[in-house]
Design a protein around this motif. Structure first.
Motif, PDB file in Angstrom:
ATOM      1  N   SER A   1      -7.926  -2.701  -2.813  1.00 40.44           N
ATOM      2  CA  SER A   1      -6.837  -1.816  -3.233  1.00 40.44           C
ATOM      3  C   SER A   1      -7.332  -0.719  -4.176  1.00 40.44           C
ATOM      4  O   SER A   1      -8.288  -0.917  -4.946  1.00 40.44           O
ATOM      5  CB  SER A   1      -5.773  -2.660  -3.929  1.00 40.44           C
ATOM      6  OG  SER A   1      -4.928  -1.839  -4.656  1.00 40.44           O
TER       7      SER A   1
ATOM      8  N   TRP B   1      -6.636  -8.155  -0.394  1.00 35.48           N
ATOM      9  CA  TRP B   1      -6.175  -6.798  -0.693  1.00 35.48           C
ATOM     10  C   TRP B   1      -6.595  -6.367  -2.102  1.00 35.48           C
ATOM     11  O   TRP B   1      -6.954  -5.211  -2.331  1.00 35.48           O
ATOM     12  CB  TRP B   1      -4.650  -6.724  -0.545  1.00 35.48           C
ATOM     13  CG  TRP B   1      -4.123  -5.345  -0.766  1.00 35.48           C
ATOM     14  CD1 TRP B   1      -4.450  -4.212  -0.065  1.00 35.48           C
ATOM     15  CD2 TRP B   1      -3.217  -4.930  -1.781  1.00 35.48           C
ATOM     16  NE1 TRP B   1      -3.781  -3.124  -0.573  1.00 35.48           N
ATOM     17  CE2 TRP B   1      -3.008  -3.546  -1.626  1.00 35.48           C
ATOM     18  CE3 TRP B   1      -2.529  -5.597  -2.795  1.00 35.48           C
ATOM     19  CZ2 TRP B   1      -2.157  -2.806  -2.460  1.00 35.48           C
ATOM     20  CZ3 TRP B   1      -1.680  -4.864  -3.622  1.00 35.48           C
ATOM     21  CH2 TRP B   1      -1.500  -3.487  -3.455  1.00 35.48           C
TER      22      TRP B   1
ATOM     23  N   GLU C   1       0.840  -1.207   0.000  1.00 38.77           N
ATOM     24  CA  GLU C   1       0.000   0.000   0.000  1.00 38.77           C
ATOM     25  C   GLU C   1       0.871   1.251   0.000  1.00 38.77           C
ATOM     26  O   GLU C   1       0.636   2.189  -0.778  1.00 38.77           O
ATOM     27  CB  GLU C   1      -0.915   0.005   1.224  1.00 38.77           C
ATOM     28  CG  GLU C   1      -2.230  -0.648   0.891  1.00 38.77           C
ATOM     29  CD  GLU C   1      -3.106  -0.917   2.095  1.00 38.77           C
ATOM     30  OE1 GLU C   1      -2.675  -0.681   3.239  1.00 38.77           O
ATOM     31  OE2 GLU C   1      -4.230  -1.385   1.857  1.00 38.77           O
TER      32      GLU C   1
END
Ligand code: FAD
Ligand code: SF4
Length: 514
Positions: A124, A120, A92
């Motif tokens: 994301s 994720w 991230e």
């Protein structure tokens, strides 16, 4: 406004060090490769020092090679202040830092990481895509497809399928070379001390500086780091040298002594290739082809080449199929309801049982034990003693340099502990001292007597063995592969059985002092 296109970040995990992956065919200015040393990976279980050191050293070397080949690389080391010590958290941060357009990663082999990256990808801010790791010879779900609708998985069936599909050890008309698929019966000789085991030709590295960094970062490990004379390969070139050496010196005798045990040799004729294979420095197909060629050129007998190929083309792919078919429940499985804690000597090797002490001590010094030590010594004892399979799984996952959950869990919980209720192994792999005595030389110098069953110095394996089969009658009595055992139990006088059972109970209550 960007004067350059926003880059794509490509994640390379510590067990994905395959320079032949199509990602690396040519450098691309719009791609940045990411490698990260993170505490979430060092700490999910207590690892052997050589496992952490070997993977970090190889990752650093891989990053250097990529840079030398013109690729853009961002390496996050364990001691960097900006390191968030978690793969997704770092991703991230790096997406923001590089204003990345997308992230790509190779299919992880562990369910834990697969899940984390999948989750994720749902949240994301950029597109996240998974690509194949281009390593295995089967898809994750292939074994499951092969056995669809079948009551029982059988490795032999899978193995023949693999031999046919990859055209390995087949005659021109598609029959198995030598007239049989499997030469297992020829792979069971004890080692008389000759021929000498091959010299340890693995390269030697001084990784003491990296080891200092790992220790200062606070990573806790077990075992001997051997940091100044480190022997696991750093990269593909070194792994290939190791493969050459094994094919030349180990393979010719691999078949004969595959199941042997010896206090005079910690590796016998085993290849020591699992670290290089599992970190993907080597490809299983090239390894199989090398063994086949050695046989075709008359350098190794068929039962040696077949025995070795069976492990790589058969077992390795098979256990992976089992892992993906059964996760996430697999690592919680405990069909025999075993709950006893591991004795402390699993962590220091201090037991009087010579065979067990030898396997444990070498695991602590080398980060390695060969298959028969893992299965028929430590695993055998653990199953007979009813040790908690979840604890044992964590121990195996930590102690060996080659331990990654996709291969370790099915071997430990399935093959070794029968915790999956027989999904992987058609019978429990247990033995009394007779087998260990037949296959090795540890009993000669042991405090215990391998022949005795209930006297003071009786080998603990013996009474535990009979007690195990007696207390698990419900699971095993009708198993056709255990007919002989139950026939013997049936004929055993009740008094003898009771003596064995009370000896076993005393042994279990004195586990720490064995
Ligand atoms: P060799 O004996 O030379 O065999 C050649 C190769 O065949 C190995 O490198 C390995 O890639 C493959 N192979 C052999 N047996 C197996 C098997 N049963 N399953 C999968 N591949 C196999 N292997 C791991 O790679 N990682 C583990 O964490 C692991 N944990 C194990 C735990 C237990 C309880 C048991 C019984 C076995 C485990 N194995 C594991 C399988 C096997 O013991 C190791 O692969 C082998 O000892 C590695 O040493 P080697 O490279 O010298 O193997
Ligand atoms: Fe192992 Fe028993 Fe032999 Fe000792 S006597 S080495 S404990 S099998």
């Amino acid at each position: 406004m960007h004067d350059q296109p926003r880059p794509c970040l490509r994640l390379i995990l510590g067990d994905q060090l395959n320079p032949l992956h199509s990602w690396f065919q040519a450098p691309r200015p719009d791609v940045i490769y990411l490698l990260m040393e993170v505490r979430s990976e060092t700490d999910y279980v207590l690892h052997h020092a050589q496992k952490v050191l070997g993977i970090f050293a190889a990752m650093r070397d891989f990053a250097q090679q990529l840079k030398a080949n013109g690729h853009r690389v961002r390496y996050v080391s364990i001691d960097q202040a900006s390191n968030r010590q978690d793969i997704v958290a770092n991703l991230e941060a790096l997406v923001t830092h590089y204003e990345a357009s997308s992230v790509e990663y190779q299919a992880p082999d562990e369910w834990r990481l697969d899940q984390a990256l999948r989750d994720w990808s749902q949240t994301s801010s950029v597109a996240v895509n998974m690509v194949d790791s281009e390593h295995f010879l089967t898809r994750r779900d292939e074994a499951q497809q092969i056995f669809l609708g079948k009551k029982q998985w059988l490795m032999e069936h899978f193995y023949r399928h693999q031999r046919r599909r990859h055209q390995i050890l087949l005659t021109p008309d598609g029959k198995p070379e030598g007239g049989q698929w499997n030469f297992d019966a020829d792979n069971r000789k004890p080692w008389p001390g000759q021929p000498a085991e091959p010299a340890d030709m693995r390269p030697c590295h001084d990784h003491s500086e990296l080891w200092r960094v790992i220790e200062s970062a606070g990573v806790k490990t077990i075992g001997d780091s051997q940091a100044t004379a480190f022997r696991w390969p750093l990269n593909r070139a070194e792994a290939l040298q190791q493969l050459d050496h094994f094919i030349a010196w180990g393979l010719p005798h691999f078949g004969d002594y595959q199941d042997a045990l010896s206090e005079h040799s910690w590796r016998l004729f085993h290849s020591l290739l699992s670290f290089a294979l599992n970190t993907k420095m080597l490809n299983p197909h090239e390894v199989v082809i090398r063994a086949q060629t050695a046989w075709r050129e008359g350098h190794a007998p068929l039962h040696a080449a077949e025995g070795f190929i069976r492990q790589v083309l058969g077992w390795r792919e098979y256990v992976r199929g089992m892992y993906w078919a059964q996760m996430p429940a697999y690592t919680r499985t405990n069909q025999l309801a075993h709950t006893r804690a591991l004795p402390d000597w699993f962590w220091n090797g201090q037991t009087h049982m010579a065979c067990v002490a030898s396997a444990l001590k070498q695991s602590l010094t080398q980060g390695y034990a060969h298959h028969i030590q893992r299965l028929m010594v430590t695993g055998n004892f653990a199953l007979l003693a009813g040790l908690d399979p979840a604890q044992l799984h964590r121990w195996y996952l930590g102690i060996y340099v080659d331990a990654f959950e996709w291969v370790e869990a099915p071997n430990t919980l399935g093959m070794s502990q029968w915790a999956d209720g027989g999904l992987l192994a058609t019978k429990p792999y247990v033995s009394s001292a007779a087998y260990i005595h037949r296959m090795g030389d540890h009993c000669k110098n042991c405090r215990y007597d391998h022949k005795a069953r209930t006297s003071d110095n009786a080998c603990p394996f013996n009474a535990l063995y009979w007690d195990f089969f007696d207390r698990h009658r419900t699971q095993f009595e009708t198993n056709p592969r255990l007919g002989v055992v139950y026939h013997q139990l049936k004929r055993m006088p009740e008094k003898t059985l009771q003596e064995l059972k009370s000896f076993s109970a005393r042994t279990l209550s004195n586990l720490e002092n064995l």
